[in-house]
Design a protein around this motif. Sequence first.
Motif, PDB file in Angstrom:
ATOM      1  N   VAL A 136      39.903  69.030  64.722  1.00  0.00           N
ATOM      2  CA  VAL A 136      38.730  68.972  65.120  1.00  0.00           C
ATOM      3  C   VAL A 136      37.882  67.896  64.552  1.00  0.00           C
ATOM      4  O   VAL A 136      37.848  67.504  63.369  1.00  0.00           O
ATOM      5  N   PRO A 137      37.348  66.838  65.124  1.00  0.00           N
ATOM      6  CA  PRO A 137      36.833  65.495  64.878  1.00  0.00           C
ATOM      7  C   PRO A 137      35.595  65.902  64.140  1.00  0.00           C
ATOM      8  O   PRO A 137      34.860  66.832  64.241  1.00  0.00           O
ATOM      9  N   ALA A 138      35.356  65.190  63.025  1.00  0.00           N
ATOM     10  CA  ALA A 138      34.142  65.375  62.116  1.00  0.00           C
ATOM     11  C   ALA A 138      32.874  65.026  62.705  1.00  0.00           C
ATOM     12  O   ALA A 138      32.746  64.352  63.371  1.00  0.00           O
TER      13      ALA A 138
END
Length: 138
Positions: A136-138
């Motif tokens: 999951v991208p930050a």
Amino acid sequence: MSAALRSNGVAPVKAQQIASAPPVGSLFSAFLGYNPMQKLLGSPAQAGVSQAQFQQITGKTFFPHLIADPFLPGLRIAFVASLIMCLVAGAASWLRGGRYVAEASDGEPAPVGPYGAPLEADGEHGGEAPEPEEWVPA
């Protein structure tokens, strides 16, 4: 450092004060390409030197030549130590032999399932490989 500063005309008290300062800041300055002598000395009057001596001490060649003599032997020691450790590790790895396979009680190699998991008593493998977590991208 104290001797080099005194040989360039810096007052002995000021030279000893600069030489006894922790070297971390000076080394970081050198690695970044700065000469920390101007900040350490202050002004020619504070250092007790003439303007020409101050220019030489704060120039581009004084500080690199000053730290090169003690830095090079330390660098050689670090490289020789790492070479010896690598050779010892390589010899230990070579002496270890081939790939180790655990043996069952009957002297035969123990059967393993996928990813090296031991097989269950009924011949089934001990589970699937774990699923990777979803990124999951930050």
